[in-house]
Design a protein around this motif. Sequence first.
Motif, PDB file in Angstrom:
ATOM      1  N   ASP A 153      -2.035   5.537   0.522  1.00 41.46           N
ATOM      2  CA  ASP A 153      -2.018   3.869   0.453  1.00 41.46           C
ATOM      3  C   ASP A 153      -2.960   3.564  -0.810  1.00 41.46           C
ATOM      4  O   ASP A 153      -2.611   2.573  -1.680  1.00 41.46           O
ATOM      5  CB  ASP A 153      -2.699   3.454   1.552  1.00 41.46           C
ATOM      6  N   VAL A 154      -3.747   4.191  -1.264  1.00 42.21           N
ATOM      7  CA  VAL A 154      -4.620   3.953  -2.401  1.00 42.21           C
ATOM      8  C   VAL A 154      -5.154   5.366  -2.947  1.00 42.21           C
ATOM      9  O   VAL A 154      -5.439   6.236  -2.376  1.00 42.21           O
ATOM     10  CB  VAL A 154      -6.031   3.318  -1.999  1.00 42.21           C
ATOM     11  N   ILE A 155      -4.896   5.546  -4.201  1.00 37.87           N
ATOM     12  CA  ILE A 155      -5.256   6.670  -5.225  1.00 37.87           C
ATOM     13  C   ILE A 155      -6.315   6.093  -6.218  1.00 37.87           C
ATOM     14  O   ILE A 155      -6.022   5.148  -7.125  1.00 37.87           O
ATOM     15  CB  ILE A 155      -4.028   7.101  -5.754  1.00 37.87           C
ATOM     16  N   ILE A 156      -7.603   6.608  -6.081  1.00 41.14           N
ATOM     17  CA  ILE A 156      -8.370   6.362  -7.256  1.00 41.14           C
ATOM     18  C   ILE A 156      -8.489   7.512  -8.368  1.00 41.14           C
ATOM     19  O   ILE A 156      -8.631   8.402  -7.970  1.00 41.14           O
ATOM     20  CB  ILE A 156      -9.745   6.373  -6.767  1.00 41.14           C
ATOM     21  N   GLU A 157      -7.936   6.990  -9.359  1.00 36.67           N
ATOM     22  CA  GLU A 157      -7.366   7.898 -10.448  1.00 36.67           C
ATOM     23  C   GLU A 157      -8.433   8.039 -11.666  1.00 36.67           C
ATOM     24  O   GLU A 157      -8.695   7.208 -12.452  1.00 36.67           O
ATOM     25  CB  GLU A 157      -5.993   7.481 -11.116  1.00 36.67           C
ATOM     26  N   PHE A 158      -8.885   9.227 -11.841  1.00 37.71           N
ATOM     27  CA  PHE A 158      -9.874   9.389 -12.765  1.00 37.71           C
ATOM     28  C   PHE A 158      -9.355   9.777 -14.264  1.00 37.71           C
ATOM     29  O   PHE A 158     -10.024  10.075 -15.146  1.00 37.71           O
ATOM     30  CB  PHE A 158     -11.033  10.503 -12.524  1.00 37.71           C
ATOM     31  N   LEU A 159      -8.246  10.380 -14.170  1.00 39.14           N
ATOM     32  CA  LEU A 159      -7.580  10.932 -15.455  1.00 39.14           C
ATOM     33  C   LEU A 159      -5.934  10.460 -15.483  1.00 39.14           C
ATOM     34  O   LEU A 159      -5.133  11.315 -15.450  1.00 39.14           O
ATOM     35  CB  LEU A 159      -7.550  12.387 -15.601  1.00 39.14           C
ATOM     36  N   ALA A 160      -5.952   9.047 -15.805  1.00 42.32           N
ATOM     37  CA  ALA A 160      -4.493   8.507 -15.599  1.00 42.32           C
ATOM     38  C   ALA A 160      -3.533   8.918 -16.750  1.00 42.32           C
ATOM     39  O   ALA A 160      -2.350   9.080 -16.274  1.00 42.32           O
ATOM     40  CB  ALA A 160      -4.737   6.894 -15.888  1.00 42.32           C
ATOM     41  N   TYR A 185       3.869   0.043  -1.232  1.00 42.59           N
ATOM     42  CA  TYR A 185       3.153  -1.122  -1.410  1.00 42.59           C
ATOM     43  C   TYR A 185       1.712  -0.686  -1.662  1.00 42.59           C
ATOM     44  O   TYR A 185       0.567  -1.287  -1.345  1.00 42.59           O
ATOM     45  CB  TYR A 185       3.097  -1.948  -0.032  1.00 42.59           C
ATOM     46  N   GLY A 186       1.638   0.605  -2.060  1.00 38.24           N
ATOM     47  CA  GLY A 186       0.201   1.280  -2.539  1.00 38.24           C
ATOM     48  C   GLY A 186      -0.254   0.934  -3.628  1.00 38.24           C
ATOM     49  O   GLY A 186       0.313  -0.115  -4.418  1.00 38.24           O
ATOM     50  N   ARG A 187      -1.469   1.151  -3.845  1.00 41.71           N
ATOM     51  CA  ARG A 187      -2.242   0.866  -5.162  1.00 41.71           C
ATOM     52  C   ARG A 187      -2.929   2.049  -5.947  1.00 41.71           C
ATOM     53  O   ARG A 187      -3.237   3.040  -5.129  1.00 41.71           O
ATOM     54  CB  ARG A 187      -3.342  -0.087  -4.793  1.00 41.71           C
ATOM     55  N   VAL A 188      -2.722   2.151  -6.911  1.00 39.37           N
ATOM     56  CA  VAL A 188      -3.443   3.205  -7.824  1.00 39.37           C
ATOM     57  C   VAL A 188      -4.633   2.564  -8.598  1.00 39.37           C
ATOM     58  O   VAL A 188      -4.330   1.160  -9.392  1.00 39.37           O
ATOM     59  CB  VAL A 188      -2.393   3.993  -8.992  1.00 39.37           C
ATOM     60  N   VAL A 189      -5.796   2.739  -8.252  1.00 39.16           N
ATOM     61  CA  VAL A 189      -7.088   2.174  -9.003  1.00 39.16           C
ATOM     62  C   VAL A 189      -7.403   3.149 -10.425  1.00 39.16           C
ATOM     63  O   VAL A 189      -7.958   4.203 -10.023  1.00 39.16           O
ATOM     64  CB  VAL A 189      -8.081   1.908  -8.149  1.00 39.16           C
ATOM     65  N   VAL A 190      -7.195   2.725 -11.487  1.00 37.26           N
ATOM     66  CA  VAL A 190      -7.669   3.556 -12.526  1.00 37.26           C
ATOM     67  C   VAL A 190      -8.864   3.191 -12.998  1.00 37.26           C
ATOM     68  O   VAL A 190      -9.158   2.397 -13.345  1.00 37.26           O
ATOM     69  CB  VAL A 190      -6.553   3.364 -13.795  1.00 37.26           C
ATOM     70  N   VAL A 191      -9.719   4.400 -13.164  1.00 39.94           N
ATOM     71  CA  VAL A 191     -11.158   4.255 -13.331  1.00 39.94           C
ATOM     72  C   VAL A 191     -11.570   5.342 -14.196  1.00 39.94           C
ATOM     73  O   VAL A 191     -12.644   4.975 -14.892  1.00 39.94           O
ATOM     74  CB  VAL A 191     -11.957   4.557 -12.112  1.00 39.94           C
ATOM     75  N   GLU A 204       7.117  -0.914  -5.037  1.00 44.54           N
ATOM     76  CA  GLU A 204       6.200  -2.254  -5.032  1.00 44.54           C
ATOM     77  C   GLU A 204       4.753  -2.026  -5.078  1.00 44.54           C
ATOM     78  O   GLU A 204       3.917  -2.567  -4.488  1.00 44.54           O
ATOM     79  CB  GLU A 204       6.662  -3.307  -4.029  1.00 44.54           C
ATOM     80  N   ALA A 205       4.586  -1.010  -5.991  1.00 44.14           N
ATOM     81  CA  ALA A 205       3.122  -0.523  -6.287  1.00 44.14           C
ATOM     82  C   ALA A 205       2.395  -1.317  -7.132  1.00 44.14           C
ATOM     83  O   ALA A 205       2.612  -2.065  -7.957  1.00 44.14           O
ATOM     84  CB  ALA A 205       2.860   0.890  -6.550  1.00 44.14           C
ATOM     85  N   ASP A 206       0.803  -1.489  -6.981  1.00 46.26           N
ATOM     86  CA  ASP A 206       0.072  -2.168  -7.924  1.00 46.26           C
ATOM     87  C   ASP A 206      -0.739  -1.022  -8.713  1.00 46.26           C
ATOM     88  O   ASP A 206      -1.059  -0.001  -8.114  1.00 46.26           O
ATOM     89  CB  ASP A 206      -1.211  -2.977  -7.173  1.00 46.26           C
ATOM     90  N   ILE A 207      -0.867  -1.084 -10.088  1.00 46.51           N
ATOM     91  CA  ILE A 207      -1.650  -0.404 -10.827  1.00 46.51           C
ATOM     92  C   ILE A 207      -2.960  -1.116 -11.297  1.00 46.51           C
ATOM     93  O   ILE A 207      -2.556  -2.287 -12.048  1.00 46.51           O
ATOM     94  CB  ILE A 207      -0.792   0.400 -11.832  1.00 46.51           C
ATOM     95  N   LEU A 208      -4.003  -1.020 -11.007  1.00 45.05           N
ATOM     96  CA  LEU A 208      -5.045  -1.637 -11.351  1.00 45.05           C
ATOM     97  C   LEU A 208      -6.016  -0.887 -12.132  1.00 45.05           C
ATOM     98  O   LEU A 208      -6.466  -0.008 -11.819  1.00 45.05           O
ATOM     99  CB  LEU A 208      -5.995  -2.114  -9.977  1.00 45.05           C
ATOM    100  N   GLY A 209      -6.356  -1.586 -13.453  1.00 50.33           N
ATOM    101  CA  GLY A 209      -7.493  -0.983 -14.187  1.00 50.33           C
ATOM    102  C   GLY A 209      -8.695  -1.458 -13.641  1.00 50.33           C
ATOM    103  O   GLY A 209      -8.829  -2.625 -13.695  1.00 50.33           O
TER     104      GLY A 209
END
Length: 166
Positions: free
Chosen positions: A56-63, A77-83, A100-105
């Motif tokens: 449901d959520v992926i915290i991405e360290f190397l986008a 409906y998941g979310r990728v959080v780019v950190v 219908e995913a969210d990509i959040l920086g």
Amino acid sequence: MAVQMAKGLGTTVIGTASTEEGKALVKASGATHVLDHITEDSMEKIMSLTQERGPDVIIEFLANVNLETDLKILAPYGRVVVVGNRGSIEINPRLAMMKEADILGLALWNALPDEYEESLHAVEAFLQTGILHPEIGEVLALEDAKKAHEQIINHKAHGKIILSID
């Protein structure tokens, strides 16, 4: 920190790392499952562990390397959080549209003062409850800050590096 917080909230955490030492650190932080960084095998395992739904959520360290793969395995409906990111990437936006995913920086320096203060209170609460327990790596004198930075850049840092002021 994200692994500890997510686990402390009762979620199933699937962590990845590229070395045995890294995998041990992810496991020690509380990950339910620890896999090699994204490979065909780990993608299949992630899908299996999530009953073919995907995270449901992926915290991405190397986008710049992983974002396209993230979107392929992400749950609807998941979310990728780019950190973290170290370059450019070209992706097909249809991958995000189909889910219908969210990509959040996310960058801490963009937080408004009240948001920043709220985040500090949240971290403090996680520390006080024992959910969050930072993994301390090396403790260096402030004058060794260059060495600390080099360890981070060269992937030689394990846990949090503390700069000590005498």
